[in-house]
Design an enzyme around this catalytic site. Structure first.
Site, short mmCIF file in Angstrom:
data_model
loop_
_atom_site.label_atom_id
_atom_site.label_comp_id
_atom_site.label_asym_id
_atom_site.label_seq_id
_atom_site.Cartn_x
_atom_site.Cartn_y
_atom_site.Cartn_z
N ASP A 29 6.53 -10.56 -34.59
CA ASP A 29 7.13 -9.68 -33.58
C ASP A 29 8.60 -9.40 -33.87
O ASP A 29 9.30 -10.23 -34.44
CB ASP A 29 6.99 -10.36 -32.21
CG ASP A 29 7.20 -9.38 -31.08
OD1 ASP A 29 7.21 -8.16 -31.32
OD2 ASP A 29 7.35 -9.85 -29.93
N GLY A 32 10.36 -3.60 -34.49
CA GLY A 32 10.95 -2.41 -33.87
C GLY A 32 12.42 -2.63 -33.53
O GLY A 32 13.29 -1.80 -33.86
N ARG A 42 11.44 2.75 -36.18
CA ARG A 42 10.68 1.51 -36.00
C ARG A 42 9.82 1.19 -37.23
O ARG A 42 9.61 0.04 -37.60
CB ARG A 42 9.77 1.62 -34.77
CG ARG A 42 10.51 1.73 -33.45
CD ARG A 42 9.53 1.99 -32.31
NE ARG A 42 8.47 1.00 -32.29
CZ ARG A 42 8.60 -0.23 -31.78
NH1 ARG A 42 9.73 -0.59 -31.23
NH2 ARG A 42 7.59 -1.08 -31.81
N SER A 74 -2.96 -5.24 -32.58
CA SER A 74 -3.82 -5.68 -31.47
C SER A 74 -4.70 -4.53 -30.99
O SER A 74 -4.47 -3.37 -31.32
CB SER A 74 -2.95 -6.20 -30.32
OG SER A 74 -2.37 -5.09 -29.65
N ASN A 77 -2.51 -2.00 -29.49
CA ASN A 77 -1.49 -1.30 -30.29
C ASN A 77 -1.83 0.16 -30.61
O ASN A 77 -0.96 0.92 -31.06
CB ASN A 77 -1.18 -2.05 -31.60
CG ASN A 77 -0.35 -3.30 -31.40
OD1 ASN A 77 -0.41 -4.25 -32.20
ND2 ASN A 77 0.45 -3.35 -30.35
N TRP A 78 -3.07 0.58 -30.34
CA TRP A 78 -3.42 1.99 -30.55
C TRP A 78 -2.61 2.90 -29.64
O TRP A 78 -2.52 4.10 -29.87
CB TRP A 78 -4.92 2.23 -30.27
CG TRP A 78 -5.82 1.49 -31.20
CD1 TRP A 78 -6.57 0.37 -30.89
CD2 TRP A 78 -6.10 1.78 -32.58
NE1 TRP A 78 -7.28 -0.04 -31.99
CE2 TRP A 78 -7.03 0.80 -33.04
CE3 TRP A 78 -5.66 2.75 -33.48
CZ2 TRP A 78 -7.51 0.78 -34.34
CZ3 TRP A 78 -6.16 2.73 -34.78
CH2 TRP A 78 -7.07 1.76 -35.20
N ARG A 80 0.49 3.00 -29.33
CA ARG A 80 1.80 3.33 -29.94
C ARG A 80 1.80 4.75 -30.50
O ARG A 80 0.73 5.30 -30.77
CB ARG A 80 2.12 2.32 -31.04
CG ARG A 80 2.31 0.93 -30.45
CD ARG A 80 2.83 -0.03 -31.46
NE ARG A 80 3.08 -1.30 -30.77
CZ ARG A 80 4.04 -2.16 -31.09
NH1 ARG A 80 4.84 -1.91 -32.09
NH2 ARG A 80 4.21 -3.27 -30.41
N ARG A 197 5.98 -17.71 -32.50
CA ARG A 197 6.32 -16.34 -32.11
C ARG A 197 7.81 -16.15 -32.24
O ARG A 197 8.60 -16.70 -31.47
CB ARG A 197 5.88 -16.02 -30.68
CG ARG A 197 6.21 -14.55 -30.34
CD ARG A 197 5.51 -14.04 -29.13
NE ARG A 197 5.60 -12.59 -29.10
CZ ARG A 197 4.86 -11.80 -28.36
NH1 ARG A 197 3.95 -12.31 -27.58
NH2 ARG A 197 5.00 -10.50 -28.40
N GLU A 216 0.42 -26.37 -30.82
CA GLU A 216 1.83 -26.54 -30.47
C GLU A 216 2.48 -25.17 -30.67
O GLU A 216 2.16 -24.46 -31.62
CB GLU A 216 2.50 -27.55 -31.40
CG GLU A 216 1.93 -28.95 -31.31
CD GLU A 216 2.20 -29.63 -29.97
OE1 GLU A 216 3.22 -29.28 -29.34
OE2 GLU A 216 1.40 -30.48 -29.57
C1 FPP Z 1 5.26 -6.30 -33.64
O1 FPP Z 1 6.62 -5.88 -33.64
C2 FPP Z 1 4.65 -5.91 -34.90
C3 FPP Z 1 3.53 -5.14 -35.02
C4 FPP Z 1 2.77 -4.63 -33.86
C5 FPP Z 1 3.02 -4.74 -36.36
C6 FPP Z 1 3.03 -5.82 -37.39
C7 FPP Z 1 2.57 -5.24 -38.65
C8 FPP Z 1 3.13 -5.47 -39.86
C9 FPP Z 1 4.24 -6.43 -40.11
C10 FPP Z 1 2.57 -4.78 -41.05
C11 FPP Z 1 1.27 -5.45 -41.42
C12 FPP Z 1 1.12 -5.53 -42.82
C13 FPP Z 1 0.58 -6.59 -43.48
C14 FPP Z 1 0.56 -6.48 -44.93
C15 FPP Z 1 0.02 -7.80 -42.85
P1 FPP Z 1 7.06 -4.75 -32.60
O2 FPP Z 1 6.86 -3.44 -33.23
O3 FPP Z 1 6.34 -4.93 -31.31
O4 FPP Z 1 8.59 -5.07 -32.45
P2 FPP Z 1 9.48 -4.88 -31.12
O5 FPP Z 1 8.95 -5.84 -30.10
O6 FPP Z 1 10.84 -5.23 -31.60
O7 FPP Z 1 9.35 -3.44 -30.72
#
Ligand code: FPP
Length: 251
Positions: A29, A32, A42, A74, A77-78, A80, A197, A216
């Protein structure tokens, strides 16, 4: 639950290699916010986030951690913006294409947890390919949660078992915790001992709801693109200080 201080955890010692968690799970996380702080879109955060995943998977292999599970996308996440969804899917595609060539040499096995039917046919094919290659590899297993939701996983498992009962193949009294686990995406994978996290959020967001029963937790402020081998060390060092009782009492 407060956040853990990465610097303090590191100062507190070194990773005890004889007591490593077998399975570490991470909610990647903060991509963005990392990008926003730099005046970038982002999607730039996700690009760096994918690189960090590569590094951390290699580091887990180096340490001897057997399983690494990450939350990449997730079931929610669609919602977004389309360009962000496309970027994340593109990064996954790129990673799988690279993995097909390198996973045997790097000894990183891949498994995907989630409903793959919602992905493009091209991505579904790549998932199948990487799954097939993974069967021959010995090494760390990276589980990538993609179109994954913990509640969805439990519902699917319950539905599959109920269908077998309705067909007369199973009986309700046969269902134990271990038997139920075999219907989950994580079948055959031990529960994570440590769930991390980063980014300052202190919640589970529908991640590994069944599997987290005795995990944990480690929450820290670091944003995922800044997450490093040192941050992982800090989380493991902190985990190794915990007194895990599994509902029992201290000896
Ligand atoms: C959460 O951060 C991150 C995601 C929803 C996407 C994670 C995906 C990747 C790192 C790319 C996956 C690629 C591989 C190779 C495994 P956020 O966007 O919610 O951040 P924010 O809370 O700061 O907005």
């Amino acid at each position: 639950m407060g956040l853990f201080d990465v610097k303090k955890s590191c100062e507190a010692g070194q990773v005890d290699m004889s007591r490593l968690p077998r399975h570490i799970a991470i909610i990647m996380d903060g991509n963005g916010r990392w990008a926003k702080q730099r005046g970038l879109p982002r999607t730039a955060g996700h690009k760096v986030g994918a690189e960090v995943f590569r590094r951390i998977a290699k580091y887990c292999k180096k340490l001897g951690v057997e399983y690494l599970t990450v939350y990449a996308f997730s079931t929610e996440n669609w919602k977004r913006p389309q360009d962000e969804v496309n970027t994340i899917m593109g990064l996954l595609k790129q990673y799988m294409l690279e993995a097909i060539d390198s996973m045997e040499e790097e000894k990183i096995r891949l498994k995907f947890f989630g409903d793959m039917t919602a992905l493009s046919p091209e991505l579904q094919e790549l998932v199948e390919k990487t799954n097939a290659i993974s069967k021959h590899i010995d090494g760390v297993q990276a589980n990538i949660c993609l179109n994954y939701g913990g509640r969805d996983e439990i519902l699917r498992a319950a539905r599959a078992f109920a269908q077998q009962c309705a067909a007369g193949e199973k009986h309700p009294e046969e269902l134990t915790e271990a038997a139920f686990g075999e219907y989950l995406f994580s079948a055959g994978v031990p529960d994570p001992e440590l769930i991390i996290r980063p980014s300052g959020e202190v919640r589970l967001s529908n991640f590994l709801l069944w599997q987290c029963a005795y995990a944990e937790f480690y929450f820290c402020d670091t944003l995922w693109p800044d997450f490093s081998e040192e941050t992982l060390d800090a989380a493991i060092i902190d985990y190794q200080k915990r007194d895990r009782r599994f509902g029992g009492v201290k000896k």
